[in-house]
Design a protein around this motif. Structure first.
Motif, PDB file in Angstrom:
ATOM      1  N   ALA A 206      -2.280   7.912 -44.941  1.00  0.00           N
ATOM      2  CA  ALA A 206      -0.962   7.655 -45.678  1.00  0.00           C
ATOM      3  C   ALA A 206      -2.174   8.038 -46.956  1.00  0.00           C
ATOM      4  CB  ALA A 206      -0.746   6.053 -45.609  1.00  0.00           C
ATOM      5  N   GLU A 207      -2.252   8.837 -48.120  1.00  0.00           N
ATOM      6  CA  GLU A 207      -3.759   8.867 -49.257  1.00  0.00           C
ATOM      7  C   GLU A 207      -3.196   7.744 -49.836  1.00  0.00           C
ATOM      8  OE1 GLU A 207      -2.647  12.016 -51.514  1.00  0.00           O
ATOM      9  OE2 GLU A 207      -3.076  13.894 -49.888  1.00  0.00           O
ATOM     10  N   THR A 208      -4.634   7.091 -50.436  1.00  0.00           N
ATOM     11  CA  THR A 208      -4.483   6.147 -50.658  1.00  0.00           C
ATOM     12  C   THR A 208      -5.972   6.027 -51.744  1.00  0.00           C
ATOM     13  OG1 THR A 208      -3.393   4.474 -49.067  1.00  0.00           O
ATOM     14  CG2 THR A 208      -4.059   3.802 -50.823  1.00  0.00           C
ATOM     15  N   HIS A 209      -5.344   6.557 -53.328  1.00  0.00           N
ATOM     16  CA  HIS A 209      -6.298   7.222 -54.124  1.00  0.00           C
ATOM     17  C   HIS A 209      -5.904   6.565 -55.495  1.00  0.00           C
ATOM     18  CE1 HIS A 209      -3.171  10.020 -54.828  1.00  0.00           C
ATOM     19  NE2 HIS A 209      -3.480  10.765 -53.569  1.00  0.00           N
ATOM     20  N   VAL A 210      -6.422   6.530 -56.303  1.00  0.00           N
ATOM     21  CA  VAL A 210      -6.991   6.647 -57.837  1.00  0.00           C
ATOM     22  C   VAL A 210      -5.877   7.131 -59.186  1.00  0.00           C
ATOM     23  CG1 VAL A 210      -8.762   7.820 -58.939  1.00  0.00           C
ATOM     24  CG2 VAL A 210      -8.309   5.528 -59.252  1.00  0.00           C
ATOM     25  N   MET A 211      -5.826   8.472 -58.201  1.00  0.00           N
ATOM     26  CA  MET A 211      -4.681   9.143 -59.271  1.00  0.00           C
ATOM     27  C   MET A 211      -3.704   9.001 -59.019  1.00  0.00           C
ATOM     28  SD  MET A 211      -7.657  11.317 -57.297  1.00  0.00           S
ATOM     29  CE  MET A 211      -7.039  12.431 -56.515  1.00  0.00           C
ATOM     30  N   GLU A 212      -2.157   8.952 -60.270  1.00  0.00           N
ATOM     31  CA  GLU A 212      -1.537   9.193 -60.771  1.00  0.00           C
ATOM     32  C   GLU A 212      -1.043  10.282 -60.266  1.00  0.00           C
ATOM     33  OE1 GLU A 212      -1.250   5.500 -64.003  1.00  0.00           O
ATOM     34  OE2 GLU A 212      -0.587   7.757 -64.333  1.00  0.00           O
ATOM     35  N   CYS A 245      -0.588   3.713 -54.951  1.00  0.00           N
ATOM     36  CA  CYS A 245      -0.059   4.275 -54.012  1.00  0.00           C
ATOM     37  C   CYS A 245      -0.143   5.330 -52.671  1.00  0.00           C
ATOM     38  CB  CYS A 245       1.896   5.088 -54.317  1.00  0.00           C
ATOM     39  SG  CYS A 245       3.699   5.454 -53.406  1.00  0.00           S
ATOM     40  N   PRO A 246       0.170   4.153 -51.100  1.00  0.00           N
ATOM     41  CA  PRO A 246      -0.051   4.984 -50.523  1.00  0.00           C
ATOM     42  C   PRO A 246       1.238   6.355 -50.203  1.00  0.00           C
ATOM     43  CG  PRO A 246      -0.234   2.741 -49.607  1.00  0.00           C
ATOM     44  CD  PRO A 246       0.405   2.987 -51.374  1.00  0.00           C
ATOM     45  N   GLN A 247       1.032   7.496 -49.749  1.00  0.00           N
ATOM     46  CA  GLN A 247       1.781   8.575 -50.062  1.00  0.00           C
ATOM     47  C   GLN A 247       1.269   9.610 -48.282  1.00  0.00           C
ATOM     48  OE1 GLN A 247       0.436  11.081 -52.991  1.00  0.00           O
ATOM     49  NE2 GLN A 247       0.192   9.325 -53.372  1.00  0.00           N
ATOM     50  N   ALA A 248       2.768   9.700 -47.812  1.00  0.00           N
ATOM     51  CA  ALA A 248       2.500  10.775 -46.336  1.00  0.00           C
ATOM     52  C   ALA A 248       3.348  11.608 -46.347  1.00  0.00           C
ATOM     53  CB  ALA A 248       2.149   9.957 -45.199  1.00  0.00           C
ATOM     54  N   CYS A 249       3.866  12.480 -45.756  1.00  0.00           N
ATOM     55  CA  CYS A 249       5.180  13.519 -45.919  1.00  0.00           C
ATOM     56  C   CYS A 249       5.274  14.059 -44.743  1.00  0.00           C
ATOM     57  CB  CYS A 249       5.453  14.064 -47.089  1.00  0.00           C
ATOM     58  SG  CYS A 249       4.382  15.367 -47.407  1.00  0.00           S
ATOM     59  N   TYR A 250       6.081  14.450 -43.603  1.00  0.00           N
ATOM     60  CA  TYR A 250       6.482  15.666 -43.024  1.00  0.00           C
ATOM     61  C   TYR A 250       7.574  16.447 -43.187  1.00  0.00           C
ATOM     62  CZ  TYR A 250       4.842  12.409 -39.387  1.00  0.00           C
ATOM     63  OH  TYR A 250       4.061  11.974 -38.490  1.00  0.00           O
TER      64      TYR A 250
END
Length: 271
Positions: A206-212, A245-250
């Motif tokens: 889950a990428e969680t970083h400052v970039m929008e 925003c935590p983000q990940a995908c398949y």
């Protein structure tokens, strides 16, 4: 040259027999705008343009993303703008998904076909017109430029199909990124990339970083994990992700899953 397809909305209205339930959602961390809501009645007219309508996907709003605006623009044959950008401090990035768009920045003119892009620095003189017989559709990303001493961005033209993508480490090239602005040049305070996942590939954390982020799905389908929620997306859908925003995908297949990605980069946090 990569084998690529690009989704472009066609407008219209759903029939009266359709259910109104859809996947559109706005949360404190992310927004999902599915392609099915890009109908005729949600288009906007841009006063600088003729023969044109736009689906505005993102704008700075309270509680939402703050750094950028993003829209899908449809230009009829003969339409366009001599001065598209009304704000001198705002830079622009255009990416063509259907037809052809003639773009002039300063003294240089290019005809952008599908996959073609152009970057216009803030304060530059530029124009865009559809001189072809087919309707042109492009994505337009706008961001107020944050200048820094010793670095001045230059106009950029190209086509993402002509750029060798960079494989993400440990993925055997099944997750790769095509970078259309030089990621090592501090003159640019945003990145615009095309991200490709082969079927079954994933963002494994889950990428969680400052970039929008602004993500417009170009091809295929996937399942995204956003701030603890699972969200299905397909070509034509749009995601706006707030900072952290935590983000990940398949990637789901059967084709590659590809999207156009915006993110803000290369600047100190203003306090």
């Amino acid at each position: 040259m990569v084998d690529a397809t690009y989704y472009a909305p066609q407008g219209g209205l759903p029939p009266q027999t359709d259910l109104l339930t859809d996947r559109a959602i706005v949360t404190e961390a992310y927004t999902v705008i599915p392609r099915g809501v890009l109908s005729d009645i949600v288009t906007s007219v841009l006063p600088e343009w003729t023969g044109t309508r736009a689906w505005i996907l993102n704008r700075p709003v309270a509680g939402g993303s703050t750094t950028f605006a993003q829209m899908i623009v449809e230009v009829s044959p003969g339409g366009g703008a001599d001065h598209p950008e009304p704000q001198e401090q705002v830079q622009g990035f255009v990416f063509v998904t259907q037809g052809a768009l003639t773009v002039t920045i300063g003294n240089e003119t290019r005809i952008l076909t599908e996959g073609g892009f152009a970057y216009a620095p803030a304060g530059s003189t530029w124009s865009a017109h559809n001189a072809a017989e087919r309707t042109a559709v492009f994505v337009w990303i706008r961001k107020r430029y944050e200048p820094i001493a010793g670095h001045v961005p230059a106009p950029v033209f190209g086509n993402e199909q002509d750029i060798e993508p960079s494989a993400m480490p440990g993925t055997d090239g099944r997750w790769r990124t095509t970078r259309m602005l030089d990621p090592n040049d501090l003159a640019y305070d945003m990145h615009c990339n095309v991200v490709t996942f082969e079927p079954g590939a994933s963002i494994p954390f889950a990428e969680t970083h400052v970039m929008e982020h602004g993500l417009l799905m170009l091809e295929g389908k996937a399942v995204y994990h956003l701030n603890g929620d699972w969200v299905e997306v397909q070509a034509g859908d749009y995601l706006s992700l707030r900072a952290f925003c935590p983000q990940a995908c398949y990637a789901g297949g059967p084709s590659n899953f590809r999207y156009l990605l915006y993110k803000d980069v290369n600047r100190q946090i203003t306090l």
